[in-house]
Design a protein around this motif. Structure first.
Motif, PDB file in Angstrom:
ATOM      1  N   LEU A 226     -69.253  54.875 -68.504  1.00 29.62           N
ATOM      2  CA  LEU A 226     -70.605  55.414 -68.360  1.00 29.62           C
ATOM      3  C   LEU A 226     -70.669  56.605 -67.415  1.00 29.62           C
ATOM      4  CD1 LEU A 226     -72.780  52.182 -68.165  1.00 29.62           C
ATOM      5  CD2 LEU A 226     -72.498  53.745 -70.107  1.00 29.62           C
ATOM      6  N   PHE A 227     -69.943  56.529 -66.311  1.00 38.14           N
ATOM      7  CA  PHE A 227     -70.143  57.506 -65.242  1.00 38.14           C
ATOM      8  C   PHE A 227     -68.929  58.384 -64.945  1.00 38.14           C
ATOM      9  CE2 PHE A 227     -72.936  53.792 -64.135  1.00 38.14           C
ATOM     10  CZ  PHE A 227     -74.107  54.374 -64.604  1.00 38.14           C
ATOM     11  N   GLY A 228     -67.841  58.232 -65.707  1.00 32.92           N
ATOM     12  CA  GLY A 228     -66.663  59.067 -65.479  1.00 32.92           C
ATOM     13  C   GLY A 228     -65.953  58.739 -64.181  1.00 32.92           C
ATOM     14  N   TRP A 229     -66.113  57.533 -63.692  1.00 37.30           N
ATOM     15  CA  TRP A 229     -65.466  57.109 -62.455  1.00 37.30           C
ATOM     16  C   TRP A 229     -64.044  56.635 -62.737  1.00 37.30           C
ATOM     17  CZ3 TRP A 229     -70.053  53.657 -60.437  1.00 37.30           C
ATOM     18  CH2 TRP A 229     -71.090  54.488 -59.999  1.00 37.30           C
ATOM     19  N   HIS A 230     -63.376  56.161 -61.700  1.00 34.46           N
ATOM     20  CA  HIS A 230     -62.041  55.605 -61.848  1.00 34.46           C
ATOM     21  C   HIS A 230     -61.862  54.466 -60.847  1.00 34.46           C
ATOM     22  CE1 HIS A 230     -61.583  58.538 -58.586  1.00 34.46           C
ATOM     23  NE2 HIS A 230     -60.614  57.761 -58.154  1.00 34.46           N
ATOM     24  N   VAL A 231     -60.855  53.637 -61.084  1.00 35.84           N
ATOM     25  CA  VAL A 231     -60.525  52.569 -60.145  1.00 35.84           C
ATOM     26  C   VAL A 231     -59.753  53.197 -58.992  1.00 35.84           C
ATOM     27  CG1 VAL A 231     -59.246  50.416 -59.787  1.00 35.84           C
ATOM     28  CG2 VAL A 231     -60.509  50.785 -61.931  1.00 35.84           C
ATOM     29  N   ARG A 232     -60.344  53.141 -57.807  1.00 32.41           N
ATOM     30  CA  ARG A 232     -59.742  53.719 -56.604  1.00 32.41           C
ATOM     31  C   ARG A 232     -58.750  52.766 -55.945  1.00 32.41           C
ATOM     32  NH1 ARG A 232     -64.043  56.559 -52.928  1.00 32.41           N
ATOM     33  NH2 ARG A 232     -62.971  55.202 -51.483  1.00 32.41           N
ATOM     34  N   TRP A 233     -58.993  51.469 -56.119  1.00 33.54           N
ATOM     35  CA  TRP A 233     -58.162  50.448 -55.474  1.00 33.54           C
ATOM     36  C   TRP A 233     -58.366  49.121 -56.178  1.00 33.54           C
ATOM     37  CZ3 TRP A 233     -59.392  45.858 -52.861  1.00 33.54           C
ATOM     38  CH2 TRP A 233     -58.351  45.281 -52.126  1.00 33.54           C
ATOM     39  N   ARG A 234     -57.344  48.306 -56.170  1.00 38.79           N
ATOM     40  CA  ARG A 234     -57.412  46.951 -56.724  1.00 38.79           C
ATOM     41  C   ARG A 234     -56.595  46.058 -55.804  1.00 38.79           C
ATOM     42  NH1 ARG A 234     -57.424  44.863 -62.227  1.00 38.79           N
ATOM     43  NH2 ARG A 234     -56.828  42.688 -62.034  1.00 38.79           N
ATOM     44  N   GLY A 235     -57.129  44.872 -55.498  1.00 36.83           N
ATOM     45  CA  GLY A 235     -56.356  43.978 -54.644  1.00 36.83           C
ATOM     46  C   GLY A 235     -56.943  42.591 -54.538  1.00 36.83           C
ATOM     47  N   ASP A 236     -56.203  41.759 -53.812  1.00 34.44           N
ATOM     48  CA  ASP A 236     -56.641  40.391 -53.569  1.00 34.44           C
ATOM     49  C   ASP A 236     -57.839  40.397 -52.628  1.00 34.44           C
ATOM     50  OD1 ASP A 236     -54.524  39.493 -55.118  1.00 34.44           O
ATOM     51  OD2 ASP A 236     -53.194  39.253 -53.386  1.00 34.44           O
ATOM     52  N   ALA A 237     -58.696  39.378 -52.777  1.00 35.80           N
ATOM     53  CA  ALA A 237     -59.902  39.313 -51.972  1.00 35.80           C
ATOM     54  C   ALA A 237     -60.214  37.863 -51.597  1.00 35.80           C
ATOM     55  CB  ALA A 237     -61.067  39.935 -52.745  1.00 35.80           C
ATOM     56  N   LYS A 238     -61.278  37.700 -50.883  1.00 37.71           N
ATOM     57  CA  LYS A 238     -61.770  36.422 -50.383  1.00 37.71           C
ATOM     58  C   LYS A 238     -61.782  35.339 -51.472  1.00 37.71           C
ATOM     59  CE  LYS A 238     -65.636  35.173 -47.436  1.00 37.71           C
ATOM     60  NZ  LYS A 238     -66.797  35.708 -46.760  1.00 37.71           N
ATOM     61  N   TYR A 239     -61.492  34.092 -51.091  1.00 34.38           N
ATOM     62  CA  TYR A 239     -61.501  32.930 -51.984  1.00 34.38           C
ATOM     63  C   TYR A 239     -60.546  33.094 -53.167  1.00 34.38           C
ATOM     64  CZ  TYR A 239     -65.773  32.092 -49.321  1.00 34.38           C
ATOM     65  OH  TYR A 239     -66.690  31.933 -48.307  1.00 34.38           O
ATOM     66  N   GLN A 240     -59.387  33.668 -52.930  1.00 34.40           N
ATOM     67  CA  GLN A 240     -58.375  33.911 -53.958  1.00 34.40           C
ATOM     68  C   GLN A 240     -58.920  34.765 -55.098  1.00 34.40           C
ATOM     69  OE1 GLN A 240     -58.769  30.308 -52.976  1.00 34.40           O
ATOM     70  NE2 GLN A 240     -57.529  31.097 -51.299  1.00 34.40           N
ATOM     71  N   GLY A 241     -59.824  35.656 -54.759  1.00 37.52           N
ATOM     72  CA  GLY A 241     -60.442  36.525 -55.748  1.00 37.52           C
ATOM     73  C   GLY A 241     -59.726  37.854 -55.891  1.00 37.52           C
ATOM     74  N   THR A 242     -60.329  38.690 -56.721  1.00 38.00           N
ATOM     75  CA  THR A 242     -59.830  40.038 -56.977  1.00 38.00           C
ATOM     76  C   THR A 242     -60.986  41.010 -56.836  1.00 38.00           C
ATOM     77  OG1 THR A 242     -58.188  39.216 -58.551  1.00 38.00           O
ATOM     78  CG2 THR A 242     -58.768  41.556 -58.711  1.00 38.00           C
ATOM     79  N   THR A 243     -60.722  42.162 -56.246  1.00 39.34           N
ATOM     80  CA  THR A 243     -61.720  43.208 -56.114  1.00 39.34           C
ATOM     81  C   THR A 243     -61.147  44.509 -56.640  1.00 39.34           C
ATOM     82  OG1 THR A 243     -62.754  42.209 -54.173  1.00 39.34           O
ATOM     83  CG2 THR A 243     -63.118  44.560 -54.495  1.00 39.34           C
ATOM     84  N   LEU A 244     -61.974  45.262 -57.380  1.00 41.05           N
ATOM     85  CA  LEU A 244     -61.648  46.626 -57.787  1.00 41.05           C
ATOM     86  C   LEU A 244     -62.691  47.545 -57.183  1.00 41.05           C
ATOM     87  CD1 LEU A 244     -60.406  44.780 -60.127  1.00 41.05           C
ATOM     88  CD2 LEU A 244     -60.538  46.826 -61.505  1.00 41.05           C
ATOM     89  N   HIS A 245     -62.258  48.640 -56.601  1.00 40.00           N
ATOM     90  CA  HIS A 245     -63.162  49.668 -56.100  1.00 40.00           C
ATOM     91  C   HIS A 245     -63.276  50.730 -57.186  1.00 40.00           C
ATOM     92  CE1 HIS A 245     -62.246  48.709 -51.580  1.00 40.00           C
ATOM     93  NE2 HIS A 245     -62.743  47.672 -52.242  1.00 40.00           N
ATOM     94  N   VAL A 246     -64.480  50.906 -57.717  1.00 37.43           N
ATOM     95  CA  VAL A 246     -64.713  51.800 -58.851  1.00 37.43           C
ATOM     96  C   VAL A 246     -65.703  52.874 -58.421  1.00 37.43           C
ATOM     97  CG1 VAL A 246     -65.416  51.925 -61.258  1.00 37.43           C
ATOM     98  CG2 VAL A 246     -64.491  49.791 -60.357  1.00 37.43           C
ATOM     99  N   GLY A 247     -65.316  54.146 -58.541  1.00 41.03           N
ATOM    100  CA  GLY A 247     -66.241  55.207 -58.156  1.00 41.03           C
ATOM    101  C   GLY A 247     -65.579  56.557 -58.169  1.00 41.03           C
TER     102      GLY A 247
END
Length: 127
Positions: free
Chosen positions: A26-47
């Motif tokens: 939608l916005f022409g962004w990209h994944v800046r970072w991906r990694g492990d997160a709280k409660y054995q989760g996953t986070t992607l930074h998109v922007g």
């Protein structure tokens, strides 16, 4: 002293990869970072270069059981400024989402849509 700038917001989603792909399309962004997160989760930074949305999941799939506009501490929507409102609205529709609540008032034109997780996104143009 310079003005403060919002760097990111962090939202919980069912599928961070799918949400990241939707935001990229939608916005022409990209994944800046991906990694492990709280409660054995996953986070992607998109922007872009200066700000992003952190999309997080720990694998939960519980439905939202509250009205975000009436619950203190809730996030009501995410606002994204674009140059071509009509082009982005066409992309929103092509991805299967339904635009709603169109407005044309100062300081710009806008519409809203709810993503696959029920997160309301406001798309605004000041052009």
């Amino acid at each position: 002293m310079s003005e403060a700038m919002l760097e990111h917001v962090n939202v919980t989603v069912k599928d961070p990869d799918a949400t990241a792909e939707m935001l990229n399309q939608l916005f022409g962004w990209h994944v800046r970072w991906r990694g492990d997160a709280k409660y054995q989760g996953t986070t992607l930074h998109v922007g872009g270069a200066d700000s992003y949305i952190a999309v997080y999941s720990s694998g939960g799939n519980d439905p939202v059981n509250f009205d975000r506009y009436k619950t203190p501490g809730s996030m009501n929507h995410i606002g994204v400024v674009v140059e071509d409102l009509d082009a982005v609205e066409a992309k929103v529709k092509a991805l299967g989402f339904t635009p709603h609540n169109h407005g044309d008032y100062e300081p710009g034109k806008r519409f809203y849509f709810d993503d696959a997780d029920g997160i309301e996104i406001e798309v605004i143009s000041y052009v």
